[in-house]
Design an enzyme around this catalytic site. Sequence first.
Site, PDB file in Angstrom:
ATOM      1  CB  ILE A 188      79.611  44.602  30.288  1.00 13.55           C
ATOM      2  CG1 ILE A 188      78.918  43.595  31.232  1.00 13.55           C
ATOM      3  CG2 ILE A 188      79.421  46.030  30.804  1.00 13.55           C
ATOM      4  CD1 ILE A 188      79.265  43.766  32.693  1.00 13.55           C
ATOM      5  CG  HIS A 189      77.632  46.396  24.305  1.00 11.17           C
ATOM      6  ND1 HIS A 189      76.962  47.442  23.720  1.00 11.17           N
ATOM      7  CD2 HIS A 189      76.690  45.521  24.726  1.00 11.17           C
ATOM      8  CE1 HIS A 189      75.659  47.203  23.772  1.00 11.17           C
ATOM      9  NE2 HIS A 189      75.459  46.056  24.374  1.00 11.17           N
TER      10      HIS A 189
END
Lengths: 518, 85
Positions: free
Chosen positions: B14-15
């Site tokens: 989850i960037h």
Amino acid sequence: MITLHGKSVFGDICIGGISFYKRKERIIKRYRIDDVDQEVKRFQDAKTKGIAQLQDLYAKALHDVGEANAAIFEIHQMMLDDLDYLESVTNIITSQLVNAEYAIGVTADNFSAMFSAMDDAYMQGRAADVKDVSERLLTILDGSDSDIADSDQSNMANPYILASDDLVPSETVQLDKSKVLGFIMQKGSANSHTSILARSMGIPAIVALGDDLKSDFDGKLAIVDGFTGTVYIDPDEETLRLMKQKQAESNERKQLLKQLKGKESVTLDGRKVKIYANIGNTSDVGTVLSNDAEGIGLFRSEFLYLENNDFPTEEQQFLAYKQVAENMAGRKVIIRTLDIGADKQADYFNLDKEENPALGYRAIRICLTQPEIFKTQLRALYRAALYGNISIMFPMIISIEEIHQIKEIIKEVQNELTMNGIPFKADVETGIMIETPASALVSEDLAKEVDFFSVGTNDLTQYTLAIDRQNQKLDPFYQSHHKAILKLIKMAADSAHAEGKWIGICGELGADTSGKRY
Amino acid sequence: MKKFTYVINDELGIHARPAGLLVKESAKFTSNITLKSGDKSGDAKRIFGVMGMGIKKGNEVTVEADGADEDAAIAALEEFFKNNL
């Protein structure tokens, strides 16, 4: 009038206002406030304004670079609107009775420290985003953002002379080059990136001016005389008149040279040579076409990576390559695969700091150890090759084994494309850069495996002479016509010709008319 | 309260970009939405909270929604994770 002397890297004249490249640096004062509500309101107003600015930036970026790249400005908006962030700032103001600037500074430090402490290098890099949005608020609070949405050079309405200590490559790629009249730098050498950029743009640049070039010259009128290496700040009437005359004469000469365009390029001894242009962005194609180059000899694909906040997708790359191939209408476009590392860095690659970056983990070495990155680029290239005359070139080659590995990966990419039913051109010319002494020395073997060579003289010179080209102290030792280099080039040329392959040259030596006699 | 679990498939976890999209998606609902992974948990409507969890590829996450529109929230977020992560 103040007169400064430095080292000229391109002989031409420009006259215009100075814009000093601003890097963010700020000292935050802490002071006690009496009216807490008023101070919280100051913060909230700044936040509202900051979000509005980011919305404008997002809209502009959406138009210029597309949704995926513009997303960062949306994320910045969310950061400003984040409850944890707001609560932290408000809480510091109300509990410590301090000014909003100080509360923002402390909050920014805390949140960026949180990111820096994470065990994921990508997230560590996000600390910069927190600092960036907080900096935006501080700029709004001290009123220095005035009417413009973002206070950097990209919002300059008129063309300007860019002044700085020296620009790093990632800064130069982000410049709107159509607005830059010339460069004046405190540091730098004839071979630093700013200098190379100035020559490729054909605009005057003077480097190594030293501390006499002061940041308070920002906004002043200046004349840059690239013929003599002189900068005049606040020129007097007489100097201005003389320089305008000199500029007119220079323009006249350029017009004469322009008339030669469209003629076939033949050397004095009657040999035909092809003159191709080097580009570092899709928008440079206009310059290539207006200067009548016969093709693009070096398309530096890394700009796609340097301008991005994340790995560019296959689709983004495909569109960029396709656009250039189509614009060049059948003329040759040689696209060099990713050449990142050393002095060209992008945060999301998470490259380690190296003792010896020029000899380090860069270019093809990254591509061969992280094949997913490489494959994305190759897929985009083979797909785009359907739309024009694309050749693919690989940088920093030192051995035949690397060529074998590359060919293996190309085969995989083509198989995958075939399996997914995605159209591509299988038969694309591939070549390599001759920029390491090793590649020239084994060029006999390499020539059997590839379709062409391109000599990268800047790196070949740096590696052969063991001279760092960013180090201005070494300029006296930097001999681009050193016999060792010419011998290596000859060796590579003989190897190519023996196999019936072609060889080209790029780099500053290619632009140096005195070198062509070899 | 409704929930679902999902294993992150995206290379980068989850960037920033999917975190932003997730916050945007979650904000459409009035329910409290919580993200859990391992021993960490965070408010899915707060971008620093989501990014601060440092969720990587292969991590299992649990998404919980609690409130009036929890059914709709869970359905939308499950779809969101499948499409984006």
